[in-house]
Each structure stands twice: as structure tokens, then as C-alpha cells.
Design a protein around this motif. Structure first.
Motif, mmCIF file in Angstrom:
data_model
loop_
_atom_site.group_PDB
_atom_site.id
_atom_site.type_symbol
_atom_site.label_atom_id
_atom_site.label_comp_id
_atom_site.label_asym_id
_atom_site.label_seq_id
_atom_site.Cartn_x
_atom_site.Cartn_y
_atom_site.Cartn_z
ATOM 1 N N PRO A 1 -6.194 4.443 -7.253
ATOM 2 C CA PRO A 1 -5.677 5.241 -6.135
ATOM 3 C C PRO A 1 -6.532 6.458 -5.811
ATOM 4 O O PRO A 1 -6.508 6.952 -4.681
ATOM 5 N N LYS B 1 -3.446 6.186 -2.318
ATOM 6 C CA LYS B 1 -2.332 5.263 -2.476
ATOM 7 C C LYS B 1 -2.697 4.122 -3.418
ATOM 8 O O LYS B 1 -3.868 3.828 -3.655
ATOM 9 N N GLU C 1 0.885 -1.164 0.000
ATOM 10 C CA GLU C 1 0.000 0.000 0.000
ATOM 11 C C GLU C 1 0.923 1.214 0.000
ATOM 12 O O GLU C 1 1.517 1.558 1.024
ATOM 13 N N GLY D 1 2.381 5.165 -1.737
ATOM 14 C CA GLY D 1 2.270 6.370 -2.528
ATOM 15 C C GLY D 1 3.275 6.331 -3.666
ATOM 16 O O GLY D 1 4.138 5.451 -3.739
#
Length: 306
Positions: free
Chosen positions: A287, A294, A249, A251
């Protein structure tokens, strides 16, 4: 570049990647592209910014560098000979010319640093519960900047996947444009259903390839069967078999630490990355719908026992 030329060069790239242990000749590649050697040489160089023979030489020696780091106990000579180098002196000269270091110096300098072993930091559960809804069970590591990154890890058999793709050359951060073109091609052909699967296949390692303008990756869409493609869109089958799969998970800035974490876990579990099979990211969510924007992604690396 005309789409005929793009498809021809893509076929050549795929052939080279499958033949790193016995590199094809310029005449062989030109025949595959249905061009004269002179025309193919000019076309390939215009597309990739380096000649076909320089591309082959770079791919072979950078693949050697990647294998040196992924399998630190493997003899250098074994890596050299499996990539088709005729002798150790030839390999050693080529390696030092490219990296400025001997193979052993390169391995010592670039070996993976120690980590916290994936232990949960004391404050891991102080974040909102919604943050964890995507991954269960989870492990958490703290990466540079004090960022907590959630993931799961397993070794499993992955199926082969038939895909259509658009090839991207350059920084992996800019592969989004290739996905956009692939989606525009796929939509009128009825390939974008609610269960559509997308993935990115990577042919280079950004830790090894110094010039990110030379990185090659494929924006892919899974299809149920082989279909006719045109323009810059191609078709191939992503390899199956035993894979280490890390579900992360993350960014946008956390993809590289995620890959590093998965590579470390592979070694800790008595495995090494396998040769001749695809490495890829399989995307599992939108996302924009995630509470922290994310990605939920499976990073999949082919493995074999040490």
C-alpha cells in the motif's frame, strides 16, 4: 507465555475449529497438547481469557449466528443439527442466552440491508485515471461517507496453499504485529522472495463476536512445501475449492464494507458460504506504493450453490 504452550494451544484451537459439529472433550484437547487436563485448562485460559469449554461453546453458537445471516433461507434446525446440538430446545436456550434474542429475531434484526447494487455513481469517472490502474474491469459502489470503492467479483476454483503462520488474538486492526513477527522469522530462512504472498485467515466474524478481544486470525505466508516450524510459528494448508473472490481497492477503514459487499454479492448470485473451509484476505500490493496508499486485496469466501 512459553512458545511450547503457544504451539500447544494453537493445535487445540485448530482441532476445535475442525470439530464444531462434534466438540472434543477437555481430556482429548489436553492429550493433543501433551499436557494434563489441569495444566491444559490453566494454559488455555491464560492465553485466551476464557476456558476451553467456554471457547468451544462460544465458537459453536457464534458460528450458528454467522450461518443464520449468510444463508437467510436455511432452516434454523438444519444449522443447529449440523453444529452438533442434540435438540432444538438446547440450541434455542443456548442461542438466546448468548445473543439475548431468538434465532429468528436475530436473523430479522441483523439481516443485510439493501444496497445500491454496485451501480457506479455519476461522478465515478471524475477521479484521476491513475486511481483505476489497479483494477480492470471494475465496478464502483459508494459506501458510508460518500467514499467510492472499486472492486471486481468472480466465482472461481482456488488452489490449496501451504502456509506458515503466527496466530493473532484481538482486533483485526492490530494483526500487523503478527505479520512483523512472521517476517522476522521467515527472512533468515530464505522465505521472503520478490513473489512472496501474504494472507490473513479469519476464524471469527466481527459482526457476530461482540468482544473484539476474543477475535482469532492468522497472519500467513505462502510456502512451496511443508517446512519445520518452531516457536510461535506454525504450519497448515489453507483450503482450496470453489470461492467467491472480490478484488477490492480499499483504505484501512474500508475493509468491513468490502466484506459486506462480497457477502451481498454471494447471495445475489445464488450462492451461500460453505462450511469447513477457510475465509481469507490475499494481499496483492504494497500500500505504500499505491498513489492513495490503498490495499489491493482479494477477499476469498468459500461458496456452494443454494
Amino acid at each position: 507465555m512459553p512458545t511450547f504452550h503457544t504451539r500447544a494451544v494453537n493445535r487445540a484451537i485448530d482441532h476445535i475449529n475442525n470439530r464444531l459439529d462434534s466438540p472434543p472433550t477437555l481430556r482429548e484437547l489436553a492429550g493433543l497438547a501433551h499436557m494434563s487436563p489441569y495444566h491444559f485448562h490453566r494454559t488455555f485460559t491464560a492465553e485466551f481469557g476464557e476456558t476451553p469449554m467456554k471457547y468451544i461453546a462460544r465458537r459453536r453458537i457464534e458460528t450458528a449466528g454467522h450461518r443464520l445471516l449468510q444463508d437467510p433461507d436455511r432452516p434454523v434446525s438444519d444449522i443447529a443439527f449440523t453444529l452438533g446440538f442434540s435438540s432444538m430446545p438446547v440450541f434455542c436456550r443456548t442461542f438466546k442466552h448468548h445473543f439475548g434474542l431468538t434465532a429468528e429475531e436475530f436473523r430479522r434484526k441483523n439481516g443485510k440491508p439493501e444496497s445500491n447494487g454496485g451501480q457506479c455513481p455519476d461522478n465515478a469517472d471524475q477521479r484521476p485515471a491513475a486511481h483505476f490502474a489497479y483494477l480492470c474491469p471494475r465496478r464502483t459502489i459508494q459506501i458510508k461517507g460518500g467514499i467510492n470503492m472499486d472492486f471486481t467479483f468472480e466465482v472461481c476454483d482456488r488452489p490449496e496453499m501451504k502456509v506458515v503462520y503466527v496466530r493473532h488474538k484481538g482486533s483485526f486492526r492490530t494483526i500487523g504485529g503478527a505479520f512483523e513477527r512472521l517476517m522476522r522469522w521467515s527472512a533468515p530462512r530464505g522465505l521472503l522472495g520478490p513473489a512472496v504472498q501474504t494472507l490473513a485467515v479469519y476464524h471469527d466474524d466481527p459482526e457476530i463476536t461482540a468482544d473484539e478481544n476474543l477475535l482469532v486470525s492468522d497472519a500467513c505466508l505462502v510456502v512451496p512445501q511443508e517446512i519445520k516450524t518452531d516457536g510461535e510459528v506454525g504450519f497448515y494448508t489453507v483450503t482450496g475449492g470453489q470461492y467467491a473472490v472480490g478484488r477490492f481497492e480499499v483504505g484501512m477503514e474500508e475493509f468491513r464494507p468490502a466484506w459486506t459487499t462480497l457477502c451481498r454479492l454471494i447471495g445475489e448470485n445464488g450462492l451461500r458460504t460453505a462450511e469447513g473451509r477457510h475465509c481469507y484476505e490475499l494481499y496483492l500490493n504494497d500500500p505504500q506504493q499505491h498513489p492513495e496508499h490503498k490495499f489491493i486485496v482479494d477477499i476469498c469466501l468459500p461458496v456452494v450453490p443454494l
